[in-house]
Design a protein around this motif. Structure first.
Motif, PDB file in Angstrom:
ATOM      1  N   VAL A 136      55.013  -2.088 -60.510  1.00 50.31           N
ATOM      2  CA  VAL A 136      55.754  -1.619 -58.534  1.00 50.31           C
ATOM      3  C   VAL A 136      55.710  -0.470 -58.602  1.00 50.31           C
ATOM      4  O   VAL A 136      55.583   0.383 -57.092  1.00 50.31           O
ATOM      5  CB  VAL A 136      55.642  -3.713 -58.536  1.00 50.31           C
ATOM      6  CG1 VAL A 136      54.599  -4.338 -58.072  1.00 50.31           C
ATOM      7  CG2 VAL A 136      57.319  -3.421 -58.816  1.00 50.31           C
ATOM      8  N   SER A 157      47.005  -0.151 -59.879  1.00 51.30           N
ATOM      9  CA  SER A 157      46.797  -0.871 -58.700  1.00 51.30           C
ATOM     10  C   SER A 157      47.406  -1.172 -58.037  1.00 51.30           C
ATOM     11  O   SER A 157      47.549  -1.329 -56.221  1.00 51.30           O
ATOM     12  CB  SER A 157      44.954  -1.711 -58.384  1.00 51.30           C
ATOM     13  OG  SER A 157      45.515  -2.499 -59.677  1.00 51.30           O
ATOM     14  N   SER A 158      48.305  -2.084 -58.466  1.00 47.28           N
ATOM     15  CA  SER A 158      49.289  -2.275 -57.705  1.00 47.28           C
ATOM     16  C   SER A 158      50.614  -1.439 -57.108  1.00 47.28           C
ATOM     17  O   SER A 158      51.866  -1.942 -56.819  1.00 47.28           O
ATOM     18  CB  SER A 158      50.416  -3.337 -58.532  1.00 47.28           C
ATOM     19  OG  SER A 158      48.971  -4.567 -58.395  1.00 47.28           O
ATOM     20  N   THR A 160      54.072   0.151 -55.513  1.00 49.29           N
ATOM     21  CA  THR A 160      53.707   0.683 -53.907  1.00 49.29           C
ATOM     22  C   THR A 160      55.582   1.691 -53.672  1.00 49.29           C
ATOM     23  O   THR A 160      54.870   2.085 -53.263  1.00 49.29           O
ATOM     24  CB  THR A 160      54.674  -0.549 -54.363  1.00 49.29           C
ATOM     25  OG1 THR A 160      55.850  -1.050 -54.277  1.00 49.29           O
ATOM     26  CG2 THR A 160      53.793  -2.392 -53.847  1.00 49.29           C
ATOM     27  N   THR A 181      46.434   1.999 -52.944  1.00 53.24           N
ATOM     28  CA  THR A 181      46.356   1.548 -51.753  1.00 53.24           C
ATOM     29  C   THR A 181      47.413   0.972 -51.406  1.00 53.24           C
ATOM     30  O   THR A 181      48.082  -0.206 -50.004  1.00 53.24           O
ATOM     31  CB  THR A 181      44.743   1.150 -51.342  1.00 53.24           C
ATOM     32  OG1 THR A 181      44.891  -0.297 -52.364  1.00 53.24           O
ATOM     33  CG2 THR A 181      43.831   1.780 -51.657  1.00 53.24           C
ATOM     34  N   ASN A 182      48.017   0.352 -52.542  1.00 55.82           N
ATOM     35  CA  ASN A 182      49.289  -0.718 -52.185  1.00 55.82           C
ATOM     36  C   ASN A 182      50.884   0.031 -51.985  1.00 55.82           C
ATOM     37  O   ASN A 182      51.592  -0.438 -51.901  1.00 55.82           O
ATOM     38  CB  ASN A 182      49.439  -1.489 -53.169  1.00 55.82           C
ATOM     39  CG  ASN A 182      48.570  -2.668 -52.907  1.00 55.82           C
ATOM     40  OD1 ASN A 182      47.950  -3.337 -52.555  1.00 55.82           O
ATOM     41  ND2 ASN A 182      47.694  -2.776 -53.918  1.00 55.82           N
ATOM     42  N   ASN A 184      53.649   1.915 -50.256  1.00 56.40           N
ATOM     43  CA  ASN A 184      54.050   1.117 -49.024  1.00 56.40           C
ATOM     44  C   ASN A 184      55.311   2.448 -49.322  1.00 56.40           C
ATOM     45  O   ASN A 184      55.854   2.467 -48.104  1.00 56.40           O
ATOM     46  CB  ASN A 184      54.515   0.341 -48.891  1.00 56.40           C
ATOM     47  CG  ASN A 184      55.196  -0.307 -50.050  1.00 56.40           C
ATOM     48  OD1 ASN A 184      56.302   0.059 -50.528  1.00 56.40           O
ATOM     49  ND2 ASN A 184      55.005  -1.718 -50.213  1.00 56.40           N
ATOM     50  N   MET A 205      46.416   5.485 -48.130  1.00 60.03           N
ATOM     51  CA  MET A 205      47.678   4.454 -47.473  1.00 60.03           C
ATOM     52  C   MET A 205      47.600   4.634 -47.229  1.00 60.03           C
ATOM     53  O   MET A 205      49.106   4.937 -46.406  1.00 60.03           O
ATOM     54  CB  MET A 205      49.008   6.226 -48.767  1.00 60.03           C
ATOM     55  CG  MET A 205      47.944   5.761 -50.770  1.00 60.03           C
ATOM     56  SD  MET A 205      49.381   7.134 -50.803  1.00 60.03           S
ATOM     57  CE  MET A 205      48.290   7.884 -52.765  1.00 60.03           C
ATOM     58  N   SER A 207      49.396   1.590 -45.729  1.00 64.35           N
ATOM     59  CA  SER A 207      50.556   0.935 -45.571  1.00 64.35           C
ATOM     60  C   SER A 207      51.833   1.923 -46.452  1.00 64.35           C
ATOM     61  O   SER A 207      53.160   1.321 -45.945  1.00 64.35           O
ATOM     62  CB  SER A 207      50.417   0.191 -46.955  1.00 64.35           C
ATOM     63  OG  SER A 207      48.986  -0.945 -46.376  1.00 64.35           O
TER      64      SER A 207
END
Length: 546
Positions: A136, A157-158, A160, A181-182, A184, A205, A207
């Motif tokens: 992450v 993909s996970s 952040t 896309t995760n 943040n 992106m 988020s």
């Protein structure tokens, strides 16, 4: 080390291939089970039709057992599939990070503890943070990375948070990073040597809440409008110190919760400042657009940033026009208000004296400002302890000039809202020539009907032919006054035409001789008003009764 790494990559490639084959087998198993279920359902339907009313409970029990068996089997498959997908995700993570290690010369990193040994999440690779076995966060700031970013990073993909600033990463930003896309927070690639365009895919992106930072690279091209989709971004949006060109997308104004660190300075951005940036009313600290090639006027909407307290910087552009008086509403501004080195004109708005919180760095120098310094603004200079400059390279103290049509007039500050100007009045439309003689005194409206001839002088009184219709009746008797005995000098025939109405005034005598009227030619174009030229009273010729 390279041989070991190649062996690891080859092994992982085989592992990924085996996992894909396993997924294919599972899918085939799903399809076979579905076909078997359909066949069993068809057989059950046929049995029910044949048996009719003699159905017993055995088929029903068989169906229930079949569904339960199917349900339990699917649970088993779901568990296998989940484990397989987790294994595939772990493989993707290992492959992505391994490619990153190779591309950025991992053997020369400052810290590389446990990299390429075991799994990144189970063996605590340096700079890697995991949650439930998934990567992450990746943080390798100032770690002597040297090389380019591989597209395989899109497999994380996970993830952040991705932070690799203060290294020597060059080449283009892979478009595959848009698959993160995760993401943040903390997408930080700043202070490297990246080149090429900013991928539009990064707009996915959505988020992102903080720290989108690409500053201090060698990026070129335009700012993608898709970046404006990061509407959750609250602070630190930094694209400064690159070679970005083109207009600032108006879509960036959709980042309405942006509160501080908005930096687009030190690029080659052109065009006007979008008024939509004024929608970022939550801006409280550090708004930078300086050191570009921006043109046009300063949008008054920027003054909606009423809680901005420090650093409003539009220095060193090609901005035109006057300073918006609405800037006086930015009453919380305390330091670093910069409008220097532009092409601003006009007087300094007195409303800027409302910025009573200013205590340092107030710059309006190097423009073409004119007029007197408002007393309200001068009062601020006593409380600004550091760096107050509004007079250098300006025209303050000289009148502001205003260009009028066909004139050039200067007036002192403040500039009047209306300018008195008395041009010579001309009739509308302007005639090409004027009648002779020119009417004097002031002409009066044209009589109705307009005669076709006008006398050159007023008779006193003389019967003259008038262009009027033939009368319908004539007088039957002479007036009671004396009538001349000599009729030889009187007219022998009635004038044509004769006035239609009986005159109310009568001449006392018929003058002799009768003057011959000479009409004066009319002008080709009449003025908008004509003099009253019909004599009063109008003489009339009478005939002898009987």
């Amino acid at each position: 080390m390279k041989e070991d790494l190649a062996t690891i990559m080859k092994s992982n490639h085989k592992r990924s291939h085996a996992i894909e084959l396993k997924l294919t087998e599972l899918q085939v198993l799903y399809d076979d089970e579905d076909e078997d279920d359909e066949e069993e359902d068809e057989e059950d339907d046929n049995d029910n039709e044949d048996d009719g009313e003699n159905d017993d409970e055995e088929p029903t029990i068989f169906v229930k057992e079949t569904k339960e068996t199917k349900h339990n089997h699917h649970d088993l498959l779901s568990h296998e599939e989940d484990m397989t997908l987790r294994s595939l995700a772990a493989t993707n993570q290992f492959n992505a990070l391994s490619a990153f290690y190779v591309n950025t010369n991992g053997s020369s990193w400052s810290s590389k503890t446990n990299w390429l040994t075991g799994e990144p999440c189970t063996n605590s690779w340096h700079g890697i943070t995991c949650t439930s076995g998934e990567v992450v966060q990746l943080g390798l700031s100032l770690n002597s990375l040297y090389g380019s970013l591989p597209s395989e990073l899109g497999l994380l993909s996970s993830i952040t948070s991705f932070q690799v600033p203060l290294n020597t990463i060059f080449g283009a930003i892979p478009t595959h990073l848009g698959m993160m896309t995760n993401m943040n927070s903390n997408f930080c690639l700043d202070t490297n040597q990246l080149s090429g365009n900013i991928p539009t895919q990064l707009g996915g992106m959505t988020s992102m809440s903080m720290n989108f930072d690409l500053n201090s690279n060698s990026l070129t091209g335009t700012i993608p409008s898709q970046i404006g989709r990061m509407t959750s971004l609250g602070f630190f949006f930094s694209l400064n110190s690159n070679s970005l060109s083109g207009n600032i997308p108006s879509q960036l104004g959709k980042m309405t919760i942006m509160s501080f660190y908005y930096k687009l300075h030190s690029n080659k951005l052109t065009g006007p400042i979008p008024s939509q940036l004024g929608l970022m009313t939550s801006m409280s600290t550090e708004f930078y657009l300086n050191s570009n090639v921006l043109t046009g006027t300063i949008p008054s909407q920027l003054a909606r940033m009423t809680i901005l307290s420090s650093i409003f910087n539009l220095n060193s552009n090609n901005l035109l026009g006057t300073i918006p008086s609405q800037f006086g509403l930015m009453t919380k501004m305390s330091s670093r208000f910069y409008l220097s080195a532009n092409s601003l004109t006009g007087a300094i708005p007195s409303q800027m004296g409302m910025m009573t919180s200013m205590n340092s760095y107030f710059y309006l120098s190097s423009n073409s400002l004119c007029g007197d310094i408002p007393l309200e603004v001068s009062a601020l200079s006593s409380q600004v302890s550091t760096s107050w400059d509004i007079t250098s390279d300006n025209n303050l103290g000289t009148p502001c000039c205003i260009t009028l049509p066909s004139t050039y007039t200067c007036s002192p500050t403040p500039v009047p809202t209306a300018i008195t100007h008395n041009p010579t009045t001309y009739p509308t439309p302007l005639p090409t020539q004027y009648p002779t003689p020119f009417p004097s005194p002031v002409p009066t409206p044209v009589p109705t009907p307009v005669p076709t001839q006008y006398p050159t002088q007023f008779p006193s009184p003389v019967p003259t032919p008038l262009p009027t219709p033939v009368p319908t009746s004539y007088p039957t008797s002479l007036p009671p006054t004396s009538v001349p005995t000599d009729y030889t000098s009187m007219p022998t025939a009635l004038p044509t035409p004769v006035p239609t109405a009986t005159p109310t005034l009568k001449p006392t005598a018929v003058p002799t001789p009768v003057p011959t009227p000479v009409p004066t030619p009319l002008p080709t174009l009449l003025p908008t008003s004509l003099p009253t030229a019909v004599p009063t009273p109008v003489p009339t010729i009478y005939c002898e009764a009987g």
